[in-house]
Design a protein around this motif. Structure first.
Motif, PDB file in Angstrom:
ATOM      1  N   GLY A   1      16.655  -5.619 -20.083  1.00 18.48           N
ATOM      2  CA  GLY A   1      17.761  -5.228 -19.225  1.00 18.48           C
ATOM      3  C   GLY A   1      17.538  -5.531 -17.762  1.00 18.48           C
ATOM      4  N   GLY A   2      16.282  -5.605 -17.334  1.00 17.62           N
ATOM      5  CA  GLY A   2      16.001  -5.957 -15.949  1.00 17.62           C
ATOM      6  C   GLY A   2      16.556  -7.320 -15.587  1.00 17.62           C
ATOM      7  N   ILE A   3      16.541  -8.250 -16.540  1.00 18.41           N
ATOM      8  CA  ILE A   3      17.085  -9.587 -16.297  1.00 18.41           C
ATOM      9  C   ILE A   3      18.590  -9.509 -16.053  1.00 18.41           C
ATOM     10  CG2 ILE A   3      17.485 -11.864 -17.322  1.00 18.41           C
ATOM     11  CD1 ILE A   3      14.618 -11.450 -16.476  1.00 18.41           C
ATOM     12  N   GLY A   4      19.270  -8.599 -16.755  1.00 23.28           N
ATOM     13  CA  GLY A   4      20.695  -8.433 -16.542  1.00 23.28           C
ATOM     14  C   GLY A   4      21.011  -7.959 -15.142  1.00 23.28           C
ATOM     15  N   LEU A   5      20.192  -7.042 -14.625  1.00 22.87           N
ATOM     16  CA  LEU A   5      20.393  -6.547 -13.261  1.00 22.87           C
ATOM     17  C   LEU A   5      20.116  -7.639 -12.233  1.00 22.87           C
ATOM     18  CD1 LEU A   5      18.565  -3.099 -13.624  1.00 22.87           C
ATOM     19  CD2 LEU A   5      21.051  -3.487 -13.620  1.00 22.87           C
ATOM     20  N   VAL A   6      18.981  -8.294 -12.384  1.00 21.18           N
ATOM     21  CA  VAL A   6      18.562  -9.302 -11.420  1.00 21.18           C
ATOM     22  C   VAL A   6      19.471 -10.531 -11.465  1.00 21.18           C
ATOM     23  CG1 VAL A   6      16.693 -10.909 -10.859  1.00 21.18           C
ATOM     24  CG2 VAL A   6      16.179  -8.521 -11.362  1.00 21.18           C
ATOM     25  N   GLY A   7      19.843 -10.941 -12.677  1.00 24.84           N
ATOM     26  CA  GLY A   7      20.688 -12.126 -12.811  1.00 24.84           C
ATOM     27  C   GLY A   7      22.056 -11.962 -12.184  1.00 24.84           C
ATOM     28  N   ASN A   8      22.530 -10.720 -12.091  1.00 22.37           N
ATOM     29  CA  ASN A   8      23.844 -10.473 -11.492  1.00 22.37           C
ATOM     30  C   ASN A   8      23.768 -10.114 -10.012  1.00 22.37           C
ATOM     31  OD1 ASN A   8      25.411 -11.055 -13.671  1.00 22.37           O
ATOM     32  ND2 ASN A   8      26.020  -8.959 -14.134  1.00 22.37           N
ATOM     33  N   ALA A   9      22.559 -10.060  -9.460  1.00 23.16           N
ATOM     34  CA  ALA A   9      22.388  -9.699  -8.057  1.00 23.16           C
ATOM     35  C   ALA A   9      22.740 -10.873  -7.145  1.00 23.16           C
ATOM     36  CB  ALA A   9      20.958  -9.243  -7.802  1.00 23.16           C
ATOM     37  N   ASP A  10      22.816 -10.576  -5.853  1.00 24.94           N
ATOM     38  CA  ASP A  10      23.147 -11.608  -4.874  1.00 24.94           C
ATOM     39  C   ASP A  10      21.915 -12.267  -4.271  1.00 24.94           C
ATOM     40  OD1 ASP A  10      26.242 -11.311  -4.379  1.00 24.94           O
ATOM     41  OD2 ASP A  10      25.448  -9.281  -4.528  1.00 24.94           O
ATOM     42  N   VAL A  11      20.870 -11.487  -4.028  1.00 23.13           N
ATOM     43  CA  VAL A  11      19.634 -12.008  -3.436  1.00 23.13           C
ATOM     44  C   VAL A  11      18.465 -11.386  -4.191  1.00 23.13           C
ATOM     45  CG1 VAL A  11      18.237 -12.232  -1.346  1.00 23.13           C
ATOM     46  CG2 VAL A  11      20.735 -12.137  -1.156  1.00 23.13           C
ATOM     47  N   ILE A  12      17.450 -12.195  -4.494  1.00 19.52           N
ATOM     48  CA  ILE A  12      16.277 -11.719  -5.223  1.00 19.52           C
ATOM     49  C   ILE A  12      15.033 -11.968  -4.397  1.00 19.52           C
ATOM     50  CG2 ILE A  12      14.947 -11.851  -7.365  1.00 19.52           C
ATOM     51  CD1 ILE A  12      17.423 -13.357  -8.563  1.00 19.52           C
ATOM     52  N   VAL A  13      14.258 -10.917  -4.158  1.00 20.35           N
ATOM     53  CA  VAL A  13      12.906 -11.062  -3.619  1.00 20.35           C
ATOM     54  C   VAL A  13      11.957 -10.444  -4.633  1.00 20.35           C
ATOM     55  CG1 VAL A  13      13.610 -11.102  -1.208  1.00 20.35           C
ATOM     56  CG2 VAL A  13      13.089  -8.923  -2.280  1.00 20.35           C
ATOM     57  N   ALA A  14      10.744 -10.948  -4.694  1.00 19.05           N
ATOM     58  CA  ALA A  14       9.821 -10.510  -5.740  1.00 19.05           C
ATOM     59  C   ALA A  14       8.394 -10.453  -5.232  1.00 19.05           C
ATOM     60  CB  ALA A  14       9.906 -11.448  -6.948  1.00 19.05           C
ATOM     61  N   SER A  15       7.604  -9.594  -5.844  1.00 22.05           N
ATOM     62  CA  SER A  15       6.175  -9.547  -5.537  1.00 22.05           C
ATOM     63  C   SER A  15       5.492 -10.721  -6.221  1.00 22.05           C
ATOM     64  CB  SER A  15       5.575  -8.228  -6.015  1.00 22.05           C
ATOM     65  OG  SER A  15       5.732  -8.066  -7.412  1.00 22.05           O
TER      66      SER A  15
END
Length: 258
Positions: A108-122
């Motif tokens: 489900g995390g992919i569903g949240l991130v894939g629909n986001a506008d900007v992604i930053v990651a560690s």
């Protein structure tokens, strides 16, 4: 524990997910997350939303143990509807959503991130869909927004992970930083958005969604239809039971319980 939301004077609303130990969200939590994100967008004082998580990882998907411990299909239906609601909320939020991904981001995390506008990651972040190892389908819609088409298919069929650095190479992750700098990095990009005229940014979000070539909500519900088919056939229960018992996927998906 649960979903927390806080708005600062600079127009940044931070929504935090905190379900120890691994942020496997129970069915009600997905609906609460959807409400928090949508409510933030409705607040005229919010110019941008940061979605982040506490603990070991950003998201471990649905709470499979809750699902297997519940009689009937209620928890399964709630989890599926909850995921659809939360993913849609990130997409439909009236202001841009910046996600800060720490550690693992699966299911489900992919569903949240894939629909986001900007992604930053560690720099230790991993992204993946173990759905086929759980006897389910879903979120290929959102994985396809993070990687090219054939890479999506390979990752989906094999349930392999992809690193934050690889996603940055594909152009879907904006920045990769040490974990201790993740929150500050998310705030930096959020602050740049928040400084703009929110009336313009809100129109920009709606316009960008309007020209999106993929109807992410309909395509995800189509995927979920096949998950329901696998559940009715008993296949998904076999895989979820195995995961709850051993923490590992079934070694041979063609072997059925006798």
């Amino acid at each position: 524990m649960g979903i927390r939301s806080e708005t600062d004077p600079g127009g940044i609303t931070t929504v935090t997910v905190d379900y120890p130990p691994v942020n496997a969200i129970p069915s009600r939590g997905w609906f609460e997350l959807a409400d928090a994100v949508l409510d933030a967008g409705r607040n005229p004082d919010t110019h941008v939303v940061i979605l982040r998580a506490e603990g070991r990882g950003f998201n471990a998907g649905v709470d499979i143990k809750e699902m297997q411990a519940t009689e009937g299909y209620g928890a399964l239906v709630d989890a599926n509807r909850g995921c659809a609601a939360a993913f849609a909320a990130v997409y439909d939020c009236a202001v841009p959503v910046v996600v800060a991904v720490n550690g693992f981001c699966v299911g489900g995390g992919i569903g949240l991130v894939g629909n986001a506008d900007v992604i930053v990651a560690s720099d230790d972040a991993l992204f993946g869909l173990p759905e086929v190892d759980r006897g389910a389908l879903g979120a290929a819609t959102h994985l396809a927004r993070l990687v090219p088409q054939h890479m999506m298919r390979t990752l989906y069929y094999t349930a392999q992970n992809v690193t934050a650095q690889q996603l940055q190479h594909f152009g879907s992750v904006y920045e990769v930083v040490p974990r201790e700098k993740l929150d500050d990095t998310a705030r930096d990009i959020a602050a740049k958005i928040a400084a703009k005229d929110t009336r313009v940014i809100r129109c920009a979000k709606e316009a960008i969604n309007g020209i999106d070539p993929v109807d992410v909500k309909t395509s995800y519900r189509l995927e979920q239809g096949y998950t329901f088919e696998l559940n009715l056939a008993g296949v998904a229960d076999e895989h979820r039971d195995e995961f709850v018992e051993t923490g590992k996927p079934r070694s041979n998906s063609n072997n059925r319980k006798g």
